[in-house]
Design an enzyme around this catalytic site. Structure first.
Site, PDB file in Angstrom:
ATOM      1  N   CYS A 147       4.387   8.508   2.094  1.00 52.46           N
ATOM      2  CA  CYS A 147       4.205   9.825   1.504  1.00 52.46           C
ATOM      3  C   CYS A 147       4.468  10.924   2.535  1.00 52.46           C
ATOM      4  CB  CYS A 147       2.796   9.947   0.957  1.00 52.46           C
ATOM      5  SG  CYS A 147       1.540   9.760   2.218  1.00 52.46           S
ATOM      6  N   CYS A 160       0.825  -1.216   0.000  1.00 46.50           N
ATOM      7  CA  CYS A 160       0.000   0.000   0.000  1.00 46.50           C
ATOM      8  C   CYS A 160       0.855   1.260   0.000  1.00 46.50           C
ATOM      9  CB  CYS A 160      -0.918   0.023   1.207  1.00 46.50           C
ATOM     10  SG  CYS A 160      -2.069  -1.325   1.215  1.00 46.50           S
ATOM     11  N   ASP A 180       2.900   2.397   2.545  1.00 47.04           N
ATOM     12  CA  ASP A 180       3.169   3.050   3.830  1.00 47.04           C
ATOM     13  C   ASP A 180       3.649   2.032   4.855  1.00 47.04           C
ATOM     14  OD1 ASP A 180       2.187   5.818   3.485  1.00 47.04           O
ATOM     15  OD2 ASP A 180       0.264   4.828   3.156  1.00 47.04           O
ATOM     16  N   CYS A 212      -3.173   7.601   6.908  1.00 50.79           N
ATOM     17  CA  CYS A 212      -1.819   7.768   7.446  1.00 50.79           C
ATOM     18  C   CYS A 212      -1.872   8.014   8.964  1.00 50.79           C
ATOM     19  CB  CYS A 212      -1.102   8.945   6.788  1.00 50.79           C
ATOM     20  SG  CYS A 212      -0.780   8.699   5.040  1.00 50.79           S
TER      21      CYS A 212
END
Lengths: 401, 145
Positions: free
Chosen positions: B59, B33, B35, B103
């Site tokens: 990110c 994914c 992360d 996140c």
């Protein structure tokens, strides 16, 4: 953004700077010669002639006849038109379409739409360089295949497809061949007869022309349905008053692109190779995606292990460098680019991709700066990456054993 | 697209690094994914988080939420750290774009995963703490070319 900040624009596959000469050519058609080309009086004849002139320039640039060029609002519209209208026109003959897994979404999503309407679509695999396999293409052809749509060159990894061979295969089987040449037109020499192309999509803003204008080449005898019904514009196949300034701008951009193609290609290839060599030599665990030589002159696509593309883009942006990435975070979904997955990259490496697409305006000195910044940023992001930490630990462990 | 605070924590992340012989360490997310967050905790005998470090693959928002989460738990008791929710992390960052909310969830999970590791090592239970579900473990192999 402050105006005095240095900007190195390396996203020419996304869009290009409209040439000042192009803007200059367009301007009179807003305020002076604003007549509707369809009107009868002499005043509108100026607009009509300007449209005809642009059509002739574009036709000449690909070895076509002027009446085979249809102006559209851009590449996506051209792709939609070609696929939907060809499918509709040929559905009596068959309902099978062949395309590839690495097409632009304007083609892929149109194919998915057609699937919902009862068409069958074969999505061809590509090899590790992103090249369509011709054997697979031949094997996929069936008696009910009506259309092959394969892009001329890929927008992400820059790989150029064997279009001439594909055109020959399509011709042998009496199947229409459409190619999305949005990234290739004006950057590579294209001859529609030599490549036996029946339909071809192109866009103005990828060749230093204006946005919102493009064209679809439709070979004489390829009878596809009209895209927009209404007036008699574009031989009744795409109604609506012509975007005269846009068409003039596209014509001017096409003319300059054709005149400067060889020289531009050489310069961009030189810069591209210089940047790729430097990055590969100086950044560990990096690779180039796409075919090394059969690629668009201005396309660099890297994958850096252990880091994520969006972070890389933001940090490059802070250094004044504009690029793009196939990372999921830049697409708004959780999946990285379908193109990078199609060439066999694992997800975590596909997330760390960086596309830099140059222009003739770039310099070697800029490439040096970009290479230095990539080096610095990749190193910094790796120092924060748990994947890199595990990798280094694993290496130490192996070393001790 | 990001708030000034997110950009600040991305450009100048707090508490990046590793802690050797950490009291607790947790890794959440997966490379698929895009992360992965890892949190190291140094917890003293009074159950106060003396130090915290992180490493993140992801990110801008992933880096910023990790950084902010470490700031929010540093110097706190375990129970106080349990109150640091993804919402608290987002608020402290003046918000996140909707597509980046996950996140902040990952940051909360990473703290919990590190606390879980600590609790396991000390054979204790922490009220309200459940076994983290997205720990990627240590054995994931890297591909090299």
């Amino acid at each position: 953004m402050s105006e005095d900040r240095r900007v190195i624009y390396l996203d020419n596959a996304a869009t290009t700077r409209t040439r000042p000469e192009v803007v200059e050519a367009m301007l009179p058609y807003f305020t002076e010669y604003y007549g509707n080309p369809s009107s009868v009086y002499e005043f509108s004849g100026v607009s009509k002639n300007a449209v005809a002139k642009a059509r002739k320039i574009i036709a000449d640039s690909i070895g076509a006849k002027p009446q085979e060029i249809y102006f559209t609002a851009g590449g996506s519209e051209s792709d939609n038109w070609a696929l939907k209208a060809a499918a509709e026109a040929m559905e009596e003959k068959g309902r099978h379409i062949i395309t590839s897994k690495i097409e632009h979404h304007a083609v892929l999503h149109t194919c998915q739409y057609l699937e919902k309407r009862g068409f069958e679509v074969t999505y061809l695999d590509v090899d590790e360089d992103g090249v369509v396999k011709l054997d697979e293409l031949k094997g996929a052809i069936r008696p009910d295949t009506i259309l092959i749509s394969i892009m001329f060159a890929n927008n992400e990894i820059g790989t150029i497809q064997p279009v001439k061979e594909i055109g020959a295969i399509a011709k042998d089987h009496g199947i229409w061949f459409h190619t999305d040449a949005v990234q290739a037109y004006g950057h590579l020499p294209i001859d529609v007869d030599e490549c036996q192309i029946d339909m071809m999509s192109a866009s103005g803003h990828k060749i230093n022309g204006p946005k919102g204008i493009g064209f679809l080449y439709i070979r004489t005898g390829v009878k596809i349905r009209s895209f927009i019904h209404g007036g008699a514009q574009e031989r009744k196949r795409r109604a609506g008053t012509e975007n005269v300034p846009g068409i003039v701008g596209l014509g001017k951009a096409a003319q300059i692109a054709a005149d400067t193609l060889a020289e531009r290609k050489k310069k961009e290839e030189g810069l591209r190779e210089y940047l790729m060599e430097r990055v590969l030599a100086e950044v560990p665990y990096a690779r180039v995606n796409g075919h090394r030589s059969m690629r668009l002159p201005n396309n660099c696509n890297f994958a850096f292990q252990f880091i994520e593309g969006e972070s890389l883009l933001i940090m490059l942006d802070m250094a004044g460098i504009c690029g793009s990435s196939g990372s999921a975070c830049t697409s708004g979904s959780l999946d990285p680019s379908h193109v990078l997955l199609a060439i066999g990259l694992p997800h975590e490496i596909a997330h760390g991709s960086l596309r830099l697409t140059l222009s003739e305006e770039n310099t070697r000195e800029e490439m040096d700066y970009v290479a230095e910044e990539i080096k610095r940023i990749v190193e910094r992001l790796r120092s924060m990456s748990p994947l890199y930490e595990d990798f280094i630990r694993g290496k130490k462990k192996n070393h001790q054993q | 697209m990001y708030s000034e605070k997110v950009m600040d924590h991305f450009q100048n992340p707090r508490n990046v690094g590793e802690i050797e012989h950490a009291s607790g360490m947790g890794t959440v997310g997966n490379a698929k994914c895009g992360d992965i967050m890892r949190i190291y905790l140094d917890i003293d005998e009074n159950q106060i988080i003396r130090d915290v470090k992180f490493k993140t693959f992801g990110c801008g928002a992933a880096v910023a939420t990790s950084s902010m989460a470490t700031e929010l738990v540093k110097g706190k008791s375990i129970q106080e750290a349990m109150q640091v929710t993804n919402k608290a992390v987002m608020e402290a960052l003046d918000g996140l774009p909707p597509v980046k909310v996950h996140c902040s969830l990952l940051a909360e999970e990473a703290i919990h995963a590190a606390l879980w590791d600590y609790a396991q090592k000390h054979q204790m239970t922490i009220e309200g703490l459940e076994q983290p579900k997205s720990d990627i473990g240590e054995e994931e192999e890297e591909e090299e070319y």
